[in-house]
Design an enzyme around this catalytic site. Structure first.
Site, PDB file in Angstrom:
ATOM      1  N   TYR A 105       0.900  -1.164   0.000  1.00 37.00           N
ATOM      2  CA  TYR A 105       0.000   0.000   0.000  1.00 37.00           C
ATOM      3  C   TYR A 105       0.934   1.207   0.000  1.00 37.00           C
ATOM      4  O   TYR A 105       1.199   1.810   1.038  1.00 37.00           O
ATOM      5  CB  TYR A 105      -0.907  -0.014   1.239  1.00 37.00           C
ATOM      6  N   ARG A 106       1.492   1.508  -1.156  1.00 34.77           N
ATOM      7  CA  ARG A 106       2.526   2.546  -1.207  1.00 34.77           C
ATOM      8  C   ARG A 106       2.364   3.497  -2.388  1.00 34.77           C
ATOM      9  O   ARG A 106       3.207   4.356  -2.578  1.00 34.77           O
ATOM     10  CB  ARG A 106       3.914   1.877  -1.216  1.00 34.77           C
ATOM     11  N   ARG A 168      11.343  -5.669  -8.131  1.00 34.82           N
ATOM     12  CA  ARG A 168       9.945  -5.647  -7.676  1.00 34.82           C
ATOM     13  C   ARG A 168       9.096  -5.356  -8.917  1.00 34.82           C
ATOM     14  O   ARG A 168       8.614  -4.239  -9.107  1.00 34.82           O
ATOM     15  CB  ARG A 168       9.720  -4.521  -6.644  1.00 34.82           C
ATOM     16  N   ASP A 259      19.318  -8.142   1.879  1.00 31.78           N
ATOM     17  CA  ASP A 259      19.720  -6.924   2.594  1.00 31.78           C
ATOM     18  C   ASP A 259      20.776  -7.278   3.646  1.00 31.78           C
ATOM     19  O   ASP A 259      21.741  -6.535   3.852  1.00 31.78           O
ATOM     20  CB  ASP A 259      18.509  -6.261   3.271  1.00 31.78           C
TER      21      ASP A 259
HETATM   22  O1  KDG Z   1      14.425  -6.637   0.838  1.00 32.12           O
HETATM   23  C1  KDG Z   1      13.334  -6.715   1.754  1.00 32.12           C
HETATM   24  C2  KDG Z   1      12.478  -5.515   1.585  1.00 32.12           C
HETATM   25  O2  KDG Z   1      12.247  -5.344   0.262  1.00 32.12           O
HETATM   26  C3  KDG Z   1      11.228  -5.585   2.416  1.00 32.12           C
HETATM   27  O3  KDG Z   1      11.592  -5.284   3.750  1.00 32.12           O
HETATM   28  C4  KDG Z   1      10.159  -4.612   2.031  1.00 32.12           C
HETATM   29  O4  KDG Z   1       9.431  -5.468  -0.032  1.00 32.12           O
HETATM   30  C5  KDG Z   1       9.888  -4.537   0.561  1.00 32.12           C
HETATM   31  C6  KDG Z   1      10.247  -3.321  -0.182  1.00 32.12           C
HETATM   32  O5  KDG Z   1       9.748  -3.171  -1.294  1.00 32.12           O
HETATM   33  O6  KDG Z   1      11.023  -2.480   0.293  1.00 32.12           O
END
Ligand code: KDG
Length: 314
Positions: A105-106, A168, A259
């Site tokens: 939700y961003r 992503r 990470d």
């Molecule tokens: O690498 C893990 C992060 O990506 C996670 O804590 C949160 O998905 C996430 C993002 O998009 O930052």
């Protein structure tokens, strides 16, 4: 004075308390998420000074995130609050082995309004590392421009640039734009840290050597391909080594492994460790992170890292 600068979108994480589809879960526990913030926490727990650049909503989540960063000892002088926008949220399903479901939700969050101006007054004096991920350029055009400005400033100041593509696809309009943008950003980095599958998507090459060649031909000196529990294929200039991972009895939740790996490699670099020892530390911290459910709760202090490594020395 910061050793490392990071910029990204920290989010409030709502982690399901029980297993099952997110729509069926009624209880969640709140914590902190965000790739760059995870790396910052990892570095900080090992004693390095970290400055974090972001924009938060002036809402309960923004205030919570700010306090969480304060508790971790992360520099907040380049964090601003936006009264008009909200902080980003992410929901995560509960798993006890493997990959959870993440629901974001961003859209239009405060961090999507980051611009190059947010980087302009950042003081690079004494800074030795800028770590970026492919998430920031994915969240909006202005955040992408801010990511480019950060890279440009770091280059001008001669600061080492580390880049984790952290794909992503759901945040991009098209896979082509994602691949083009991330490879272009990667070409400015000193070190690129793709996962094997990410490397395949970004380069079109199938094996670790091909992926390393692709980035090295662009001028990136160090390419480390993360291969989960197997370890990492570490390439620096002419050197290429498979650095084995740490065998684990159980992987609880894979989020945050990359990470943790970045925090390990970068902390090793900041401490003057040999390249391969830094990669080993990256593998160790990545492994420690996947043994817990949260996104950064497994990132160790120095004491916990030493205790983990001691188990494998016996
Ligand atoms: O690498 C893990 C992060 O990506 C996670 O804590 C949160 O998905 C996430 C993002 O998009 O930052």
């Amino acid at each position: 004075m910061a050793d490392a600068i990071l910029m990204g979108e920290p989010m409030a994480l709502f982690h399901a308390d029980e297993e099952g589809a997110l729509e069926d879960v009624s209880r969640f526990t709140r914590s902190l998420a965000g790739a760059e913030v995870n790396v910052g926490i990892g570095l900080r727990r090992l004693g390095h000074e970290v400055t974090y650049i972001t924009k938060l909503g002036m809402d309960p989540f923004g205030k919570y995130i700010f306090r969480a960063l304060e508790r971790e000892g992360i520099g907040r002088e380049f964090i601003t609050f936006d009264k008009e926008r909200q902080s980003g949220l992410v929901m995560k399903s509960r798993v006890n082995s493997g990959d959870p479901v993440l629901e974001y939700y961003r859209k239009n969050s405060a961090a999507t309004y980051l611009t190059p101006a947010d980087v302009e007054h950042v003081d690079f004096n004494g800074v030795r590392v800028v770590h970026m991920t492919g998430i920031l350029p994915a969240i909006s055009e202005s955040a992408c421009a801010a990511a480019y400005r950060l890279v440009q400033k770091a280059k001008l100041e001669g600061v080492y640039i580390s880049f984790d593509p952290n794909l992503r696809p759901q945040l991009w309009h098209s896979q082509n734009v994602m691949v083009r943008t991330l490879n272009d950003l990667a070409s400015h980095a000193n070190m690129v840290l793709p996962g094997l599958e990410e490397g395949r998507i970004l380069t079109g090459r199938s094996d670790p050597d091909g992926i390393a060649d692709f980035y090295q031909e662009m001028g990136v000196r160090t390419v480390i391909i993360k291969m989960g529990g197997q370890g990492a294929y570490a390439c620096k200039g002419e050197e290429r080594h498979m650095v084995p991972g740490y065998p684990l009895e159980r992987v609880v939740d894979t989020v945050g492994a990359g990470d943790g790996f970045a925090a390990g490699v970068l902390s090793g670099r900041l401490e003057g460790l040999h390249f391969i020892d830094s990669v080993r530390r990256g593998n160790a911290i990545g492994a420690m992170q996947v043994t817990v459910a949260g996104d950064n709760e497994g990132l160790p202090t120095r004491e916990r890292l030493d205790a983990f490594l001691a188990r494998f020395r016996r």
